[in-house]
Design an enzyme around this catalytic site. Structure first.
Site: not given
Ligand code: PLP
Length: 431
Positions: A107
Protein backbone atom coordinates in the site's frame (compact mmCIF):
# COMPACT_ATOMS: atom_id res chain seq x y z
CA UNK A 1 -9.98 12.09 -18.81
CA UNK A 2 -13.26 12.26 -16.93
CA UNK A 3 -14.27 9.95 -14.09
CA UNK A 4 -17.87 8.77 -13.72
CA UNK A 5 -19.65 7.41 -10.65
CA UNK A 6 -20.57 3.73 -10.70
CA UNK A 7 -24.02 4.73 -9.35
CA UNK A 8 -24.49 7.09 -12.33
CA UNK A 9 -26.54 9.59 -10.38
CA UNK A 10 -24.06 12.47 -10.51
CA UNK A 11 -22.02 14.05 -13.30
CA UNK A 12 -18.61 12.84 -14.41
CA UNK A 13 -15.77 14.91 -12.94
CA UNK A 14 -12.09 15.63 -13.57
CA UNK A 15 -9.33 13.81 -11.73
CA UNK A 16 -8.85 16.53 -9.12
CA UNK A 17 -12.50 16.40 -8.06
CA UNK A 18 -12.52 12.60 -8.06
CA UNK A 19 -9.37 12.47 -5.90
CA UNK A 20 -10.49 15.13 -3.41
CA UNK A 21 -14.01 13.69 -3.10
CA UNK A 22 -12.95 10.06 -2.85
CA UNK A 23 -16.46 8.65 -2.88
CA UNK A 24 -18.83 10.22 -5.45
CA UNK A 25 -21.71 12.28 -3.96
CA UNK A 26 -24.20 9.58 -5.00
CA UNK A 27 -22.25 6.99 -3.01
CA UNK A 28 -20.68 5.41 -6.12
CA UNK A 29 -17.02 4.86 -6.92
CA UNK A 30 -15.26 6.84 -9.60
CA UNK A 31 -14.10 5.02 -12.71
CA UNK A 32 -12.37 6.39 -15.81
CA UNK A 33 -14.76 7.02 -18.68
CA UNK A 34 -12.45 5.35 -21.17
CA UNK A 35 -10.00 2.51 -20.82
CA UNK A 36 -6.94 3.70 -22.66
CA UNK A 37 -4.69 1.40 -24.62
CA UNK A 38 -1.00 2.26 -24.64
CA UNK A 39 0.50 3.53 -27.89
CA UNK A 40 2.34 1.00 -29.99
CA UNK A 41 5.68 2.82 -29.47
CA UNK A 42 5.45 2.15 -25.74
CA UNK A 43 6.24 -1.51 -26.28
CA UNK A 44 9.43 -0.99 -28.30
CA UNK A 45 11.61 -0.32 -25.24
CA UNK A 46 9.42 -0.86 -22.18
CA UNK A 47 11.72 -3.53 -20.79
CA UNK A 48 14.69 -1.16 -20.66
CA UNK A 49 12.89 1.49 -18.60
CA UNK A 50 13.43 2.16 -14.90
CA UNK A 51 10.50 1.66 -12.54
CA UNK A 52 9.87 5.42 -12.41
CA UNK A 53 10.12 5.85 -16.19
CA UNK A 54 7.75 2.98 -16.82
CA UNK A 55 5.32 4.27 -14.17
CA UNK A 56 5.28 7.75 -15.67
CA UNK A 57 4.30 6.34 -19.07
CA UNK A 58 1.60 4.15 -17.56
CA UNK A 59 0.11 6.95 -15.45
CA UNK A 60 0.25 9.82 -17.94
CA UNK A 61 -2.87 8.79 -19.88
CA UNK A 62 -4.91 8.86 -16.64
CA UNK A 63 -3.37 11.81 -14.82
CA UNK A 64 -1.65 13.80 -17.56
CA UNK A 65 -4.39 16.35 -18.20
CA UNK A 66 -4.64 17.26 -14.49
CA UNK A 67 -0.97 17.27 -13.50
CA UNK A 68 1.74 18.71 -15.77
CA UNK A 69 4.18 16.06 -16.99
CA UNK A 70 7.25 17.40 -15.19
CA UNK A 71 5.34 17.62 -11.89
CA UNK A 72 4.05 14.10 -12.33
CA UNK A 73 7.56 12.89 -13.14
CA UNK A 74 8.87 14.34 -9.86
CA UNK A 75 5.98 12.84 -7.88
CA UNK A 76 6.55 9.40 -9.34
CA UNK A 77 10.33 9.45 -8.72
CA UNK A 78 9.79 10.65 -5.20
CA UNK A 79 7.01 8.20 -4.35
CA UNK A 80 8.51 5.06 -5.89
CA UNK A 81 11.96 5.40 -4.38
CA UNK A 82 12.51 1.76 -3.36
CA UNK A 83 13.34 -1.52 -5.09
CA UNK A 84 10.70 -3.87 -6.52
CA UNK A 85 12.38 -7.25 -7.02
CA UNK A 86 10.89 -10.14 -8.96
CA UNK A 87 12.44 -13.41 -7.72
CA UNK A 88 11.99 -16.96 -8.85
CA UNK A 89 11.39 -19.27 -5.87
CA UNK A 90 10.28 -22.46 -7.66
CA UNK A 91 10.00 -23.64 -11.22
CA UNK A 92 7.35 -21.43 -12.92
CA UNK A 93 6.77 -19.56 -9.67
CA UNK A 94 7.94 -15.96 -9.33
CA UNK A 95 7.29 -13.58 -6.47
CA UNK A 96 6.94 -9.85 -6.94
CA UNK A 97 8.06 -8.25 -3.69
CA UNK A 98 5.97 -5.18 -3.06
CA UNK A 99 7.06 -4.47 0.52
CA UNK A 100 10.07 -2.24 -0.14
CA UNK A 101 8.36 0.96 1.05
CA UNK A 102 8.53 2.60 4.50
CA UNK A 103 5.67 0.60 6.09
CA UNK A 104 6.65 -2.69 4.42
CA UNK A 105 3.36 -3.29 2.61
CA UNK A 106 2.35 -2.77 -1.01
CA UNK A 107 0.00 0.00 0.00
CA UNK A 108 3.01 2.30 0.22
CA UNK A 109 3.01 2.56 -3.58
CA UNK A 110 -0.47 4.00 -3.79
CA UNK A 111 -0.37 5.95 -0.53
CA UNK A 112 2.91 7.68 -1.36
CA UNK A 113 1.84 8.76 -4.83
CA UNK A 114 -1.61 9.69 -3.61
CA UNK A 115 -0.21 11.91 -0.84
CA UNK A 116 1.76 13.87 -3.43
CA UNK A 117 -1.23 14.17 -5.72
CA UNK A 118 -3.54 15.31 -2.93
CA UNK A 119 -1.00 17.83 -1.72
CA UNK A 120 -0.71 19.21 -5.25
CA UNK A 121 -4.49 19.57 -5.54
CA UNK A 122 -5.04 20.94 -2.01
CA UNK A 123 -2.49 23.68 -2.68
CA UNK A 124 -4.87 24.95 -5.35
CA UNK A 125 -7.72 25.16 -2.81
CA UNK A 126 -7.97 27.43 0.18
CA UNK A 127 -9.08 25.09 2.92
CA UNK A 128 -7.63 22.26 4.98
CA UNK A 129 -8.52 18.68 4.14
CA UNK A 130 -9.02 15.77 6.53
CA UNK A 131 -8.15 12.39 5.09
CA UNK A 132 -10.52 9.92 6.74
CA UNK A 133 -9.56 6.29 6.34
CA UNK A 134 -10.73 2.90 7.58
CA UNK A 135 -8.05 0.24 7.86
CA UNK A 136 -7.86 -3.49 8.38
CA UNK A 137 -4.18 -3.00 9.20
CA UNK A 138 -1.89 -1.83 6.44
CA UNK A 139 -3.78 0.99 4.73
CA UNK A 140 -3.75 3.18 7.81
CA UNK A 141 -0.02 3.03 8.33
CA UNK A 142 0.81 3.48 4.64
CA UNK A 143 -1.53 6.46 4.43
CA UNK A 144 -0.28 7.93 7.70
CA UNK A 145 3.32 7.55 6.57
CA UNK A 146 2.51 9.02 3.15
CA UNK A 147 0.74 12.08 4.59
CA UNK A 148 2.79 12.60 7.77
CA UNK A 149 3.80 16.23 8.05
CA UNK A 150 2.08 17.29 4.80
CA UNK A 151 0.85 20.88 5.35
CA UNK A 152 -2.90 21.64 5.32
CA UNK A 153 -3.82 17.97 5.64
CA UNK A 154 -4.97 16.02 8.72
CA UNK A 155 -5.33 12.26 8.80
CA UNK A 156 -7.94 10.38 10.89
CA UNK A 157 -7.64 6.58 10.91
CA UNK A 158 -10.32 4.12 12.09
CA UNK A 159 -9.20 0.59 12.89
CA UNK A 160 -10.96 -2.37 14.53
CA UNK A 161 -9.74 -2.84 18.10
CA UNK A 162 -7.89 -6.11 18.66
CA UNK A 163 -7.97 -7.07 14.97
CA UNK A 164 -4.66 -5.64 13.78
CA UNK A 165 -1.21 -7.01 14.61
CA UNK A 166 0.93 -5.44 17.32
CA UNK A 167 3.34 -3.87 14.87
CA UNK A 168 0.49 -2.62 12.69
CA UNK A 169 -1.04 -0.93 15.73
CA UNK A 170 2.25 0.69 16.65
CA UNK A 171 2.62 1.95 13.10
CA UNK A 172 -0.91 3.34 13.06
CA UNK A 173 -0.80 4.95 16.43
CA UNK A 174 2.80 6.01 16.75
CA UNK A 175 3.05 8.60 13.99
CA UNK A 176 1.53 11.53 15.92
CA UNK A 177 1.71 14.97 14.32
CA UNK A 178 -1.15 15.44 11.88
CA UNK A 179 -2.25 11.80 12.26
CA UNK A 180 -4.96 10.68 14.75
CA UNK A 181 -5.88 7.01 15.28
CA UNK A 182 -9.32 5.86 16.50
CA UNK A 183 -9.76 2.27 17.70
CA UNK A 184 -13.30 1.20 16.99
CA UNK A 185 -15.28 -1.39 18.94
CA UNK A 186 -16.20 -3.36 15.83
CA UNK A 187 -14.92 -5.00 12.65
CA UNK A 188 -13.19 -3.54 9.61
CA UNK A 189 -16.53 -3.52 7.79
CA UNK A 190 -17.96 -1.41 10.62
CA UNK A 191 -15.06 1.03 10.26
CA UNK A 192 -15.63 1.21 6.51
CA UNK A 193 -19.37 1.79 6.98
CA UNK A 194 -18.70 4.63 9.45
CA UNK A 195 -16.31 6.28 7.02
CA UNK A 196 -18.75 5.98 4.13
CA UNK A 197 -21.48 7.56 6.23
CA UNK A 198 -19.24 10.45 7.19
CA UNK A 199 -18.54 11.21 3.54
CA UNK A 200 -22.20 11.70 2.71
CA UNK A 201 -22.91 13.77 5.85
CA UNK A 202 -23.50 17.35 4.66
CA UNK A 203 -22.79 18.93 8.02
CA UNK A 204 -19.42 17.26 8.42
CA UNK A 205 -18.42 18.05 4.84
CA UNK A 206 -19.40 21.72 5.31
CA UNK A 207 -17.49 22.15 8.56
CA UNK A 208 -14.56 19.81 8.00
CA UNK A 209 -14.06 18.78 4.36
CA UNK A 210 -13.13 15.13 4.14
CA UNK A 211 -11.02 13.23 1.66
CA UNK A 212 -10.69 9.48 1.40
CA UNK A 213 -7.55 7.40 1.15
CA UNK A 214 -9.28 4.03 1.12
CA UNK A 215 -9.14 2.09 -2.08
CA UNK A 216 -12.47 3.65 -3.01
CA UNK A 217 -10.30 6.62 -4.02
CA UNK A 218 -9.25 6.42 -7.64
CA UNK A 219 -5.83 7.82 -6.61
CA UNK A 220 -5.25 4.62 -4.64
CA UNK A 221 -6.10 2.49 -7.61
CA UNK A 222 -4.15 4.02 -10.47
CA UNK A 223 -0.61 3.88 -8.99
CA UNK A 224 -1.04 0.13 -8.47
CA UNK A 225 -1.06 -0.51 -12.21
CA UNK A 226 2.64 0.34 -12.46
CA UNK A 227 4.17 -2.70 -10.83
CA UNK A 228 2.24 -5.13 -13.01
CA UNK A 229 4.05 -3.64 -16.02
CA UNK A 230 7.35 -3.80 -14.16
CA UNK A 231 6.90 -7.47 -13.25
CA UNK A 232 5.92 -8.49 -16.77
CA UNK A 233 8.92 -6.62 -18.17
CA UNK A 234 11.25 -8.50 -15.78
CA UNK A 235 9.79 -11.89 -16.63
CA UNK A 236 10.36 -11.40 -20.33
CA UNK A 237 9.55 -14.95 -21.48
CA UNK A 238 7.26 -16.16 -24.23
CA UNK A 239 4.95 -18.41 -22.18
CA UNK A 240 1.46 -17.27 -21.12
CA UNK A 241 1.55 -15.61 -17.71
CA UNK A 242 -0.78 -16.02 -14.75
CA UNK A 243 -0.73 -13.36 -12.02
CA UNK A 244 -2.14 -14.19 -8.60
CA UNK A 245 -3.22 -11.34 -6.35
CA UNK A 246 -3.96 -11.89 -2.64
CA UNK A 247 -7.11 -9.83 -2.25
CA UNK A 248 -9.32 -8.19 0.35
CA UNK A 249 -10.91 -5.01 -0.93
CA UNK A 250 -9.80 -5.89 -4.48
CA UNK A 251 -8.18 -2.56 -5.34
CA UNK A 252 -4.92 -4.29 -6.20
CA UNK A 253 -6.55 -6.79 -8.50
CA UNK A 254 -8.73 -4.13 -10.15
CA UNK A 255 -5.54 -2.20 -10.99
CA UNK A 256 -4.11 -5.36 -12.54
CA UNK A 257 -7.22 -5.83 -14.67
CA UNK A 258 -6.94 -2.22 -15.81
CA UNK A 259 -3.28 -2.74 -16.71
CA UNK A 260 -4.38 -5.70 -18.81
CA UNK A 261 -6.91 -3.44 -20.58
CA UNK A 262 -4.09 -1.01 -21.33
CA UNK A 263 -2.47 -3.82 -23.27
CA UNK A 264 -0.33 -5.61 -20.71
CA UNK A 265 -0.10 -9.21 -21.92
CA UNK A 266 -1.19 -11.00 -18.74
CA UNK A 267 -3.04 -14.13 -19.75
CA UNK A 268 -5.00 -14.70 -16.61
CA UNK A 269 -5.44 -13.32 -13.11
CA UNK A 270 -6.19 -15.20 -9.91
CA UNK A 271 -8.27 -13.63 -7.14
CA UNK A 272 -6.78 -15.37 -4.09
CA UNK A 273 -8.60 -14.85 -0.80
CA UNK A 274 -8.71 -16.16 2.74
CA UNK A 275 -12.06 -17.40 4.11
CA UNK A 276 -13.62 -14.09 3.13
CA UNK A 277 -14.49 -15.53 -0.25
CA UNK A 278 -17.37 -13.51 -1.75
CA UNK A 279 -15.51 -12.99 -5.05
CA UNK A 280 -14.30 -16.59 -5.59
CA UNK A 281 -17.87 -17.73 -4.87
CA UNK A 282 -19.17 -15.20 -7.38
CA UNK A 283 -16.77 -16.47 -10.04
CA UNK A 284 -17.99 -19.99 -9.40
CA UNK A 285 -21.74 -19.35 -9.16
CA UNK A 286 -22.35 -15.99 -10.89
CA UNK A 287 -24.07 -14.80 -7.73
CA UNK A 288 -22.63 -12.15 -5.44
CA UNK A 289 -23.51 -12.78 -1.82
CA UNK A 290 -21.30 -10.78 0.53
CA UNK A 291 -21.09 -12.05 4.11
CA UNK A 292 -19.91 -10.34 7.29
CA UNK A 293 -16.11 -10.35 7.48
CA UNK A 294 -14.37 -13.19 9.32
CA UNK A 295 -11.13 -12.79 11.25
CA UNK A 296 -8.19 -14.70 9.72
CA UNK A 297 -4.38 -14.73 9.98
CA UNK A 298 -4.17 -12.67 6.79
CA UNK A 299 -6.06 -9.86 8.49
CA UNK A 300 -5.46 -7.16 5.87
CA UNK A 301 -7.75 -9.20 3.62
CA UNK A 302 -10.58 -9.69 6.14
CA UNK A 303 -13.18 -7.94 4.01
CA UNK A 304 -16.66 -9.38 3.72
CA UNK A 305 -18.00 -6.98 1.10
CA UNK A 306 -15.10 -5.71 -1.00
CA UNK A 307 -15.65 -2.12 -2.13
CA UNK A 308 -13.82 -2.48 -5.45
CA UNK A 309 -15.97 -5.37 -6.61
CA UNK A 310 -18.32 -2.91 -8.30
CA UNK A 311 -15.36 -1.56 -10.28
CA UNK A 312 -14.53 -5.08 -11.43
CA UNK A 313 -18.13 -5.51 -12.55
CA UNK A 314 -17.95 -2.25 -14.50
CA UNK A 315 -14.81 -3.43 -16.28
CA UNK A 316 -16.75 -6.43 -17.57
CA UNK A 317 -20.10 -4.70 -18.12
CA UNK A 318 -21.53 -6.70 -15.20
CA UNK A 319 -21.09 -9.93 -17.15
CA UNK A 320 -19.97 -12.70 -14.80
CA UNK A 321 -19.02 -15.01 -17.66
CA UNK A 322 -16.82 -12.39 -19.30
CA UNK A 323 -15.05 -11.86 -15.97
CA UNK A 324 -14.53 -15.57 -15.44
CA UNK A 325 -12.75 -15.73 -18.82
CA UNK A 326 -9.75 -13.82 -17.49
CA UNK A 327 -10.11 -14.36 -13.75
CA UNK A 328 -10.07 -17.43 -11.52
CA UNK A 329 -10.91 -17.27 -7.83
CA UNK A 330 -9.77 -19.50 -4.98
CA UNK A 331 -10.01 -19.18 -1.22
CA UNK A 332 -7.76 -20.78 1.37
CA UNK A 333 -8.17 -21.54 5.05
CA UNK A 334 -5.78 -20.41 7.74
CA UNK A 335 -4.51 -23.99 8.05
CA UNK A 336 -3.64 -24.16 4.34
CA UNK A 337 -1.96 -20.75 4.60
CA UNK A 338 0.17 -21.82 7.56
CA UNK A 339 1.17 -25.04 5.83
CA UNK A 340 2.19 -23.10 2.71
CA UNK A 341 4.43 -20.81 4.76
CA UNK A 342 6.12 -23.85 6.32
CA UNK A 343 6.36 -25.84 3.06
CA UNK A 344 7.80 -23.03 0.97
CA UNK A 345 10.34 -22.23 3.67
CA UNK A 346 11.32 -25.89 3.86
CA UNK A 347 11.72 -26.22 0.09
CA UNK A 348 13.35 -22.95 -0.87
CA UNK A 349 14.14 -21.03 2.31
CA UNK A 350 11.81 -18.26 1.14
CA UNK A 351 9.73 -16.69 3.92
CA UNK A 352 6.16 -15.78 2.93
CA UNK A 353 3.89 -13.54 4.92
CA UNK A 354 0.30 -14.86 5.38
CA UNK A 355 -1.09 -12.64 2.57
CA UNK A 356 1.61 -13.61 0.10
CA UNK A 357 1.04 -17.24 1.10
CA UNK A 358 -2.60 -16.96 -0.01
CA UNK A 359 -1.38 -15.50 -3.31
CA UNK A 360 1.13 -18.33 -3.64
CA UNK A 361 -1.56 -20.96 -3.06
CA UNK A 362 -3.82 -19.31 -5.64
CA UNK A 363 -1.02 -19.35 -8.17
CA UNK A 364 -0.11 -22.98 -7.54
CA UNK A 365 -3.75 -24.01 -7.96
CA UNK A 366 -3.99 -22.24 -11.31
CA UNK A 367 -0.59 -23.45 -12.57
CA UNK A 368 -1.67 -27.02 -12.00
CA UNK A 369 -4.55 -26.51 -14.40
CA UNK A 370 -2.34 -24.76 -16.96
CA UNK A 371 0.89 -26.65 -17.45
CA UNK A 372 2.06 -24.35 -20.27
CA UNK A 373 2.05 -21.19 -18.15
CA UNK A 374 4.42 -19.40 -15.80
CA UNK A 375 3.23 -17.43 -12.82
CA UNK A 376 3.77 -14.41 -10.65
CA UNK A 377 2.24 -13.90 -7.25
CA UNK A 378 2.31 -10.63 -5.37
CA UNK A 379 3.97 -10.59 -1.95
CA UNK A 380 2.09 -7.71 -0.41
CA UNK A 381 3.77 -7.40 3.01
CA UNK A 382 7.09 -8.18 4.66
CA UNK A 383 6.80 -11.34 6.79
CA UNK A 384 8.18 -9.51 9.84
CA UNK A 385 4.94 -7.53 9.92
CA UNK A 386 3.22 -10.79 10.80
CA UNK A 387 5.99 -12.41 12.83
CA UNK A 388 3.56 -13.89 15.37
CA UNK A 389 1.94 -15.94 12.58
CA UNK A 390 5.02 -16.68 10.49
CA UNK A 391 7.56 -17.69 13.14
CA UNK A 392 5.72 -20.78 14.41
CA UNK A 393 5.28 -21.94 10.79
CA UNK A 394 8.99 -21.78 9.96
CA UNK A 395 10.33 -22.57 13.41
CA UNK A 396 12.63 -19.60 13.58
CA UNK A 397 12.66 -15.85 14.03
CA UNK A 398 12.01 -13.41 11.18
CA UNK A 399 14.25 -10.41 11.25
CA UNK A 400 12.52 -7.07 10.90
CA UNK A 401 14.12 -4.60 8.47
CA UNK A 402 15.34 -1.44 10.22
CA UNK A 403 12.51 0.65 8.78
CA UNK A 404 10.03 -1.67 10.47
CA UNK A 405 11.96 -2.19 13.70
CA UNK A 406 11.84 1.54 14.45
CA UNK A 407 8.09 1.30 14.99
CA UNK A 408 8.56 -1.20 17.81
CA UNK A 409 10.01 1.64 19.86
CA UNK A 410 6.91 3.77 19.44
CA UNK A 411 4.26 3.97 22.15
CA UNK A 412 0.88 3.47 20.46
CA UNK A 413 -1.50 6.34 21.17
CA UNK A 414 -5.10 6.03 20.06
CA UNK A 415 -8.58 7.15 21.09
CA UNK A 416 -11.38 4.65 21.71
CA UNK A 417 -14.49 5.11 19.58
CA UNK A 418 -17.88 3.41 19.93
CA UNK A 419 -19.15 1.69 16.78
CA UNK A 420 -21.61 4.51 16.30
CA UNK A 421 -21.79 7.22 13.67
CA UNK A 422 -22.75 9.97 16.12
CA UNK A 423 -19.57 9.29 18.09
CA UNK A 424 -17.45 9.69 14.95
CA UNK A 425 -19.29 12.86 13.98
CA UNK A 426 -18.73 14.37 17.40
CA UNK A 427 -15.03 13.52 17.21
CA UNK A 428 -14.64 15.06 13.78
CA UNK A 429 -16.49 18.25 14.61
CA UNK A 430 -14.82 18.82 17.95
CA UNK A 431 -11.17 17.85 17.40
C1 PLP B 1 -4.49 -4.42 1.80
C2 PLP B 1 -3.73 -5.67 1.71
C3 PLP B 1 -4.14 -6.69 0.85
C4 PLP B 1 -5.42 -6.61 0.06
O1 PLP B 1 -5.35 -5.66 -0.98
P1 PLP B 1 -6.71 -5.18 -1.68
O2 PLP B 1 -6.28 -4.18 -2.70
O3 PLP B 1 -7.56 -4.58 -0.61
O4 PLP B 1 -7.34 -6.39 -2.27
C5 PLP B 1 -3.34 -7.80 0.74
N1 PLP B 1 -2.21 -7.94 1.47
C6 PLP B 1 -1.79 -6.98 2.31
C7 PLP B 1 -0.56 -7.20 3.08
C8 PLP B 1 -2.52 -5.81 2.45
O5 PLP B 1 -2.11 -4.86 3.29
Amino acid sequence: MKYYSTNRRCPAVDLKTAVLQGLAPDGGLYMPEQLLVLRREFWTNWKEKSFAELSLEVLTPWLGDSVPGDELGIMVEDAFNFDVPLCQIEERVNVLELFGGPTCAFKDFAARLMARLVRYFVQQENHRLTILVATSGDTGSAVASGFLGVPDIDVVILYPRGKVSDIQERQLCGMGGNVAALRVEGTFDDCQALVKQAFVDQEIQAKRPLGSANSINIARLLPQMCYYFWAMARLGGKQPVVVSVPSGNFGNLTAGLMAQRMGLPVDRFVAATNNNDAVPRFLMTGEYKPLPSKATISNAMDVGNPSNFVRMLELFDHDAKAMAKVLSGYSFSDDATQSAIGDVFGRSGYVLDPHGAVGYLGLKTELQKRPDTVGIFLETAHPAKFAAVVEPCIGQAVEAPARLAQYLELEPKSTSLANDFQALKTFLLSS
